[in-house]
Structures are given as structure tokens and as C-alpha cells.
Design an enzyme around this catalytic site. Structure first.
Site, mmCIF file in Angstrom:
data_model
loop_
_atom_site.group_PDB
_atom_site.id
_atom_site.type_symbol
_atom_site.label_atom_id
_atom_site.label_comp_id
_atom_site.label_asym_id
_atom_site.label_seq_id
_atom_site.Cartn_x
_atom_site.Cartn_y
_atom_site.Cartn_z
ATOM 1 N NE ARG A 60 -2.738 1.021 3.492
ATOM 2 C CZ ARG A 60 -3.608 1.247 4.466
ATOM 3 N NH1 ARG A 60 -4.895 1.209 4.224
ATOM 4 N NH2 ARG A 60 -3.193 1.487 5.688
ATOM 5 C CB THR A 95 -2.096 7.196 -3.218
ATOM 6 O OG1 THR A 95 -1.527 5.874 -3.302
ATOM 7 C CG2 THR A 95 -1.156 8.182 -3.892
ATOM 8 C CG ASP A 111 -0.472 -7.967 10.121
ATOM 9 O OD1 ASP A 111 -0.118 -9.030 9.583
ATOM 10 O OD2 ASP A 111 -0.315 -6.856 9.593
ATOM 11 C CG ASP A 119 2.877 -8.812 11.808
ATOM 12 O OD1 ASP A 119 3.797 -8.961 10.978
ATOM 13 O OD2 ASP A 119 2.503 -7.689 12.208
#
Length: 209
Positions: free
Chosen positions: A104, A108, A200, A203
Site C-alpha cells: 500500500r 495515496t 495482522d 504477522d
């Protein structure tokens, strides 16, 4: 509009309950992700076409059902999607595996492609795009756009936990792609995490923090 199939199977619900717990360690988390992926694959392959084939049993000749020559591919979105691949291959061992890498852009917030390696005949295959979490939907939408740009037509998306925001974005962007979801959660928080979610997934699968 594509369909969004949310699993109601007791085994899937139980295993998702285990991986939500913060005390579940990486080894058990990985194992459960694979098991849940297998069970969702069972549901996502329900509509594959069959054909009659004549065979010989030890007793006599008979007609049996086989998959109608449809070739399949599993395409995980890196890196968390890797955690679902082995569980899916246990169900469809002849499937080929591609990989899509996205990150990502922090300014933006749009997904940027950094890796894409697909089977050479991917456009002829039924493709299962997989990622444990469907949060904002940005990565999943972008991954499927990449596949369509390469001629892939038959796509399904599999995830373990989804937020309503991600489901809506996917159905608007790709109304021809059916979604298979382990659990549909409540909402996204201000950081883009699914609530209640499980943190996550990458993770927790790989033991990184």
C-alpha cells in the site's frame, strides 16, 4: 451482483474462534489457517462441473464422476495468502499456484503491484484468489484486476474474515467474482483493521511483529 457466501459450518466457526484468541501462537495459528482454508475450499468448489467416465473396478466396468477437465489455480496475495495455500492443495492437489504481491502506497493508500507470477495457462483455469483478511478490499480488487488484465475469466475469492466495507467494494468492482468468507465481521476501525478480527494475519502466521 456476485454472491458472498458466509460459512456457517460448526468446524469453521470453531477454528475461527481459536485463531481470534490473542494467546494462540504462530504454530497453532498457521495450522488452523490451513484447516479453515481446506474447509472453505470444499464449499467454493461445490459448483465445479462433473463428467461421466467409464472405468474398471476390481469387480466390473462402471461409470463414475470426474471433474470435467477444468484446470485450477490458487493465487495467494502475498504474504498472508501463503498461509492458505497448503490447506487448499490438500483438497485440490493438481492445482497450480501463482503469486501476487501488493503493497500500500502510504500517501495515496492505493495498492501497488511489486510481484506477479502466474501459471502460463492461467487464463484457461478456474482461479481461486486467496487472502485471510478482506478489510478495505483494496488489495483484493487490485489483484483481481491484474488477473483479468492477463485474460483470466473464472475467478473466485476466498478469505477467512471479511469486513462489510471490503465485501461491498469487491462486489462493486467485480460483480462477476463470487466471495467465500469464513466469518463476516462488524466493521473496520480507524486504522483499517477488521473488528473484532484477529490482528495482522501475516504477522501471526509468520511470527513477525
Amino acid at each position: 451482483m456476485s454472491k458472498a457466501v458466509v460459512m456457517d459450518h460448526p468446524l469453521i466457526q470453531h477454528k475461527i474462534g481459536v485463531i481470534r484468541r490473542k494467546e494462540t501462537g504462530s504454530r497453532d495459528f498457521r495450522a488452523m489457517i490451513g484447516e479453515i482454508a481446506s474447509l472453505i475450499t470444499y464449499e467454493a468448489t461445490k459448483e465445479l462441473k462433473l463428467q461421466d467416465v467409464e472405468i474398471e473396478t476390481p469387480i466390473c466396468r462402471t461409470t463414475v464422476k470426474e471433474l470435467a477437465g477444468k484446470k485450477m489455480a490458487i493465487v495467494p496475495i502475498l504474504r498472508a495468502g501463503l498461509g492458505m495455500v497448503d490447506g487448499m492443495l490438500a483438497m485440490i492437489p493438481s492445482a497450480k499456484v501463482g503469486h501476487i504481491g501488493l503493497y500500500r502506497n502510504e500517501e495515496t493508500l492505493e495498492p501497488v503491484e511489486y510481484y506477479c507470477k502466474l501459471p502460463a495457462d492461467c487464463s484457461e483455469r478456474d482461479v481461486f484468489v486467496v487472502d485471510p483478511m478482506l478489510a478495505t478490499g483494496g488489495s483484493a480488487v487490485a489483484a483481481i484486476e491484474m488477473l483479468k488484465a492477463r485474460g483470466v475469466k473464472n475467478i473466485r475469492f476466498l478469505c477467512i474474515i471479511a469486513a462489510p466495507e471490503g465485501v461491498k467494494k469487491m462486489q462493486e468492482a467485480h460483480p462477476d467474482v463470487d466471495l467465500y468468507i469464513g466469518a463476516l465481521d462488524d466493521h473496520l476501525n480507524e486504522h483499517g483493521y477488521i473488528v473484532p478480527g484477529l490482528g495482522d494475519a501475516g504477522d501471526r502466521i509468520f511470527g513477525t511483529k
